[in-house]
Design a protein around this motif. Structure first.
Motif, PDB file in Angstrom:
ATOM      1  N   UNK A 292       0.837  -1.197   0.000  1.00 27.58           N
ATOM      2  CA  UNK A 292       0.000   0.000   0.000  1.00 27.58           C
ATOM      3  C   UNK A 292       0.871   1.247   0.000  1.00 27.58           C
ATOM      4  N   UNK A 293       0.242   2.366  -0.293  1.00 27.27           N
ATOM      5  CA  UNK A 293       0.955   3.638  -0.309  1.00 27.27           C
ATOM      6  C   UNK A 293       0.828   4.387   1.007  1.00 27.27           C
ATOM      7  N   UNK A 294       0.286   3.737   2.041  1.00 31.67           N
ATOM      8  CA  UNK A 294       0.173   4.364   3.352  1.00 31.67           C
ATOM      9  C   UNK A 294       1.560   4.752   3.849  1.00 31.67           C
ATOM     10  N   UNK A 295       1.679   5.973   4.346  1.00 36.67           N
ATOM     11  CA  UNK A 295       2.958   6.440   4.845  1.00 36.67           C
ATOM     12  C   UNK A 295       3.768   7.198   3.820  1.00 36.67           C
ATOM     13  N   UNK A 296       3.379   7.143   2.539  1.00 37.01           N
ATOM     14  CA  UNK A 296       4.043   7.935   1.506  1.00 37.01           C
ATOM     15  C   UNK A 296       3.570   9.390   1.610  1.00 37.01           C
ATOM     16  N   UNK A 297       4.241  10.278   0.898  1.00 40.35           N
ATOM     17  CA  UNK A 297       3.774  11.650   0.868  1.00 40.35           C
ATOM     18  C   UNK A 297       2.361  11.715   0.346  1.00 40.35           C
ATOM     19  N   UNK A 298       1.450  12.369   1.060  1.00 42.07           N
ATOM     20  CA  UNK A 298       0.008  12.421   0.765  1.00 42.07           C
ATOM     21  C   UNK A 298      -0.606  11.030   0.694  1.00 42.07           C
ATOM     22  N   UNK A 299       0.085  10.036   1.302  1.00 45.26           N
ATOM     23  CA  UNK A 299      -0.401   8.653   1.290  1.00 45.26           C
ATOM     24  C   UNK A 299      -0.656   8.150  -0.116  1.00 45.26           C
ATOM     25  N   UNK A 300       0.189   8.555  -1.050  1.00 42.86           N
ATOM     26  CA  UNK A 300       0.024   8.144  -2.444  1.00 42.86           C
ATOM     27  C   UNK A 300       1.395   7.977  -3.084  1.00 42.86           C
ATOM     28  N   UNK A 301       1.459   7.097  -4.087  1.00 43.15           N
ATOM     29  CA  UNK A 301       2.672   6.923  -4.880  1.00 43.15           C
ATOM     30  C   UNK A 301       2.670   7.939  -6.009  1.00 43.15           C
TER      31      UNK A 301
END
Length: 280
Positions: free
Chosen positions: A228-237
């Protein structure tokens, strides 16, 4: 703060409500309604170089400080030059051909010898081809993907371009030498933001809601996220798309190729964890 669940996440549109959305498994065009989670970058649709149009011609005499060429928009600047094999015996002078104010345009060249009252040397087909290449206007890239909401771990993501994949051409003519340059899209590389990437030979196939199983993979351009992209910037890849263009030219009985060109765009994909897929 985005909260991830183990079930299929309810519909949260990447790009907001738009005509491209057609239900949980519909299409999303990430250029129609940009939002914090659908930040589309514009492709490079500018010419690689701009020709410098200096206007109407003037005298070719060496005393002229800026003798202009009426055919190619280039100017002739007199320079002091000693040829290695000796100076020509006929009256005239040495000039630099400048096709941009700073002389860095690829068409600029010299020194060239111009006889007094004589005809300025014309450009070669290769140089005219460079002019045609400079006039190419590549289209902007438009990213599309399905699912239309958040991408889901282990669920195939369909990828395609809904704009930016069409052949373009431009022509230039100088004193009877006509050349056409053609830019043809060859491949598109998707950098998916999680460290993975995929290169597709074509623009990809749009997902057709109601006609395909949402669990099926794209026949020609797709990707499956594993985390998942949780924790990425804005929670997105951050997804970056780069289109590679092959550039050729032909004219005056000759032809050739130029180095490839590229256009690009970017978007943001949210990827959620899921334990199952609700299809009913």
């Amino acid at each position: 703060m985005l909260k991830w669940t183990s079930a299929v996440v309810a519909s949260v549109l990447l790009c907001g409500a738009s005509p491209a959305f057609a239900g949980p498994w519909g299409n999303v065009d990430c250029s129609q309604a940009p939002a914090p989670v659908c930040d589309l970058g514009v492709g490079n649709n500018e010419r690689p170089h701009e020709a410098w149009d200096t206007g109407r011609p003037s005298s070719t005499d060496q005393s002229s400080s800026d003798a202009e060429d009426p055919y190619v928009g280039c100017s002739y600047k007199p320079v002091d030059y000693q040829a290695p094999d000796g100076q020509p015996q006929e009256p005239g002078g040495w000039f630099m051909v400048l096709c941009s104010p700073d002389g860095k345009d690829p068409l600029s060249h010299g020194p060239v010898w111009v006889p007094s009252g004589g005809v300025r040397p014309t450009l070669s087909p290769e140089q005219v081809a460079e002019m045609a290449r400079n006039r190419l206007l590549l289209p902007s890239v438009t990213i599309s993907a399905s699912p239309a909401d958040e991408q889901l771990v282990s669920l195939p993501t369909w990828l395609w371009l809904s704009g930016g994949w069409e052949e373009v051409s431009a022509s230039a003519s100088v004193r009877g030498v006509s050349v056409t340059a053609v830019a043809k899209p060859m491949s598109v590389t998707w950098s998916m933001g999680d460290g993975g990437s995929v290169t597709c030979a074509g623009p990809g196939t749009p997902f057709a809601p109601g006609h395909r199983d949402p669990r099926s993979a794209s026949p020609d351009c797709g990707y499956t996220y594993r985390t998942s992209s949780a924790g990425q910037g804005t929670d997105a890849y951050k997804v970056t798309v780069t289109v590679t263009w092959a550039v050729t030219w032909a004219g005056a009985g000759q032809g050739g190729t130029f180095p490839n060109l590229t256009t690009s765009a970017s978007s943001a994909f949210r990827v959620a964890e899921s334990q199952g897929i609700a299809t009913g």
